[in-house]
Design an enzyme around this catalytic site. Structure first.
Site, PDB file in Angstrom:
ATOM      1  N   GLY A 148      39.864  44.075  42.499  1.00  0.00           N
ATOM      2  CA  GLY A 148      40.375  42.834  41.936  1.00  0.00           C
ATOM      3  C   GLY A 148      41.733  42.466  42.504  1.00  0.00           C
ATOM      4  N   ARG A 188      34.477  43.074  46.022  1.00  0.00           N
ATOM      5  CA  ARG A 188      33.916  44.369  45.629  1.00  0.00           C
ATOM      6  C   ARG A 188      32.704  44.667  46.504  1.00  0.00           C
ATOM      7  NH1 ARG A 188      36.664  45.669  41.115  1.00  0.00           N
ATOM      8  NH2 ARG A 188      37.391  43.978  39.778  1.00  0.00           N
ATOM      9  N   GLY A 196      42.664  49.959  43.696  1.00  0.00           N
ATOM     10  CA  GLY A 196      42.610  50.766  42.496  1.00  0.00           C
ATOM     11  C   GLY A 196      41.703  51.969  42.646  1.00  0.00           C
ATOM     12  N   ASP A 208      45.872  47.690  35.238  1.00  0.00           N
ATOM     13  CA  ASP A 208      45.581  48.602  34.126  1.00  0.00           C
ATOM     14  C   ASP A 208      46.495  49.820  34.099  1.00  0.00           C
ATOM     15  OD1 ASP A 208      43.592  46.945  33.266  1.00  0.00           O
ATOM     16  OD2 ASP A 208      41.929  48.192  33.967  1.00  0.00           O
ATOM     17  N   ARG A 252      46.939  33.177   9.284  1.00  0.00           N
ATOM     18  CA  ARG A 252      45.743  33.654   9.966  1.00  0.00           C
ATOM     19  C   ARG A 252      45.922  35.064  10.522  1.00  0.00           C
ATOM     20  NH1 ARG A 252      44.626  28.175  13.463  1.00  0.00           N
ATOM     21  NH2 ARG A 252      43.326  27.083  11.934  1.00  0.00           N
ATOM     22  N   MET A 312      43.175  42.878  29.083  1.00  0.00           N
ATOM     23  CA  MET A 312      42.433  43.734  29.997  1.00  0.00           C
ATOM     24  C   MET A 312      42.762  45.207  29.739  1.00  0.00           C
ATOM     25  SD  MET A 312      42.291  41.694  33.621  1.00  0.00           S
ATOM     26  CE  MET A 312      41.067  40.401  33.838  1.00  0.00           C
TER      27      MET A 312
END
Length: 343
Positions: free
Chosen positions: A10, A73, A103, A128, A163, A170
């Site tokens: 990505g 990918r 990654g 991440d 609320r 992610m």
């Protein structure tokens, strides 16, 4: 020397800064040439590339998001079947060494190529922050900053309408973005893949807040979060062609359960790809630059089969085998630090 570079997996803020650092270090520092393969491993398999030049053009990409080389990918089976093609394309283009930036998947492929005799130095990137062997990856700081800004804004609208706001971020297998963005914004609970959640406990927390007069609840949910066994059903999305789990919207499914069990009004915000787009933060620009420059130096020193990494404040070299051995996940102690402020 003639160096090949590619960006796999990505897109990620800081990729262009890393490309710039590699190109400038190789060309200006060592007089070497650089070839950039288009669209990650696909470009290496299909022999699609461009000659990289130094100067003002590459300098202007420092603050730019995405990757000027493109990314895609590629199924691991295609890489395995294309080993002879990869060797031939590297030889035909006079490539002495390869610097793949990516990654877990990209670095796993880099190790495999290294084991097959390709001179490789890896550069880790992922929002991440789950690559082993390095304390941080570039892209993570930008993602946390974007998530933090969004959650800060949701606090005010949630309070105005009394609320529950669930923010899905992610984090397929590691909850670093959820953890850090949640702590930074004072989230009332955080769900991460490393710690299965109990929907009854979450509902009790929400009810308790409203009962004591609080006007809103913010929950930050990593996309890979899952319920504890027997506490809530989660739809199974199967896997994609690369073997990656397909997620089915855990925050939206949590919202349905919370409304049914507590009667509270719940809204869900999925940040999605906005977290990894746009301008990288100064931290990510600097980290990507340092990693890219060190990777270029490592190639010229013959330090192959390794990955550049941030250890403390220093850039170090670690074996690719260490980088891909296991994901860097949120440890229990870090989650407990955040949990002390829940409710």
């Amino acid at each position: 020397m003639r160096i090949g570079i590619l960006t796999g997996g990505g897109d990620c803020p800081g990729l262009n800064a890393a490309i710039r650092a590699i190109v400038r270090t190789c060309l200006d520092g060592h007089g070497s040439s650089v070839v950039g393969f288009h669209d990650g491993w696909r470009g290496l398999l299909e022999n699609s590339w461009r000659e990289m030049a130094s100067g003002s053009r590459v300098d202007r990409i420092l603050s730019r998001g995405g990757t000027i080389l493109g990314t895609a990918r590629v199924n691991p089976d295609r890489l395995t079947a294309g080993l002879d093609t990869i060797h031939q394309n590297l030889a035909d283009n006079g490539i002495d060494a390869l610097i793949p930036i990516g990654g877990e998947g990209t670095l796993t492929a880099a190790k495999w190529l290294s084991d097959e005799g390709v001179p490789v130095v890896g550069v880790p990137k992922t929002i991440d922050n789950d690559i082993g062997g390095t304390d941080y990856t570039f892209g993570f700081d930008t993602a946390v900053s974007i998530a933090t800004d969004a959650i800060d804004r949701l606090h005010t609208t949630a309070e105005s309408h009394r609320r529950v706001m669930l923010v899905e971020v992610m984090g397929r297998h590691a909850g670093w973005i959820a953890l850090d963005a949640g702590m930074a914004t004072g989230a009332h609970f955080i769900a991460v893949p490393e710690r299965p959640f109990d929907i009854e406990e979450i509902c009790a927390l929400i009810s308790s807040r409203f009962e004591r007069g609080d006007k809103h609840v913010i929950g930050v949910i990593a996309e890979g979060s899952a319920p504890a066994a027997g506490t809530m059903d989660l739809r199974d999305g199967g896997v994609d062609e690369y073997g990656h789990e397909l997620f089915t919207g855990v925050a939206a499914q949590m919202a349905t359960q919370i409304e049914r069990r507590t009667g509270a009004e719940v809204r869900t915000t999925v940040l999605g790809y906005v977290q990894r787009g746009g301008t990288p933060t100064p931290f990510d620009r600097i980290l990507a630059t340092r990693l890219g420059a060190r990777a270029a130096e490592a190639v010229h020193r013959g330090e192959f089969g390794q990955m550049v990494a941030l250890r403390g404040t220093e850039i170090a070299m670690v074996p690719l085998s260490e980088a891909v051995r296991e994901l860097r996940r949120v440890p229990p102690a870090r989650y407990d630090e955040a949990a002390a402020f829940f409710g």
